[in-house]
Design a protein around this motif. Structure first.
Motif, mmCIF file in Angstrom:
data_model
loop_
_atom_site.group_PDB
_atom_site.id
_atom_site.type_symbol
_atom_site.label_atom_id
_atom_site.label_comp_id
_atom_site.label_asym_id
_atom_site.label_seq_id
_atom_site.Cartn_x
_atom_site.Cartn_y
_atom_site.Cartn_z
ATOM 1 N N VAL A 10 -2.881 0.234 3.625
ATOM 2 C CA VAL A 10 -3.398 1.252 2.710
ATOM 3 C C VAL A 10 -2.447 1.431 1.539
ATOM 4 N N ASP A 11 -2.983 1.941 0.424
ATOM 5 C CA ASP A 11 -2.143 2.221 -0.736
ATOM 6 C C ASP A 11 -1.565 3.635 -0.627
ATOM 7 N N GLU A 12 -0.902 4.087 -1.703
ATOM 8 C CA GLU A 12 -0.270 5.400 -1.668
ATOM 9 C C GLU A 12 -1.265 6.551 -1.528
ATOM 10 N N ASN A 13 -2.545 6.282 -1.806
ATOM 11 C CA ASN A 13 -3.600 7.291 -1.651
ATOM 12 C C ASN A 13 -4.337 7.156 -0.323
ATOM 13 N N GLN A 14 -3.781 6.330 0.563
ATOM 14 C CA GLN A 14 -4.364 6.084 1.883
ATOM 15 C C GLN A 14 -5.730 5.393 1.816
ATOM 16 N N LYS A 15 -5.964 4.661 0.737
ATOM 17 C CA LYS A 15 -7.189 3.862 0.595
ATOM 18 C C LYS A 15 -6.916 2.476 1.148
ATOM 19 N N PRO A 16 -7.810 1.965 2.006
ATOM 20 C CA PRO A 16 -7.614 0.604 2.533
ATOM 21 C C PRO A 16 -7.639 -0.428 1.406
ATOM 22 N N ILE A 17 -6.641 -1.325 1.397
ATOM 23 C CA ILE A 17 -6.589 -2.351 0.351
ATOM 24 C C ILE A 17 -6.498 -3.767 0.928
ATOM 25 N N ALA A 18 -6.168 -3.890 2.207
ATOM 26 C CA ALA A 18 -6.033 -5.222 2.795
ATOM 27 C C ALA A 18 -6.076 -5.111 4.319
#
Length: 69
Positions: A10-18
């Motif tokens: 996840v990114d810094e916003n807790q959005k899945p990215i990989a």
């Protein structure tokens, strides 16, 4: 069914990215996909007219000539 052990990045916003998966599971997934594609291709040409060995050699010989030029 193929079991997949995945870790979601996840990114810094807790959005899945990989997604991370073990390499052995990835290789197995590749194998399954390749086998599926090969089976589909075989189905597509199942009704095609077979060619003789001589015709096949001539065809592949022409491919080699095309690559060299």
């Amino acid at each position: 069914m193929l079991e997949i052990h995945k870790s979601i990045v996840v990114d810094e916003n807790q959005k899945p990215i990989a997604v991370q998966i073990p390499i052995k599971e990835f290789e197995r997934m590749e194998e399954v996909i390749e086998n599926y594609g090969l089976a589909k291709l075989m189905d597509e040409v199942a009704d095609d007219e077979p060619v003789s060995v001589q015709e096949a050699k001539h065809f592949y010989g022409s491919l080699k000539r095309d690559v060299k030029s």
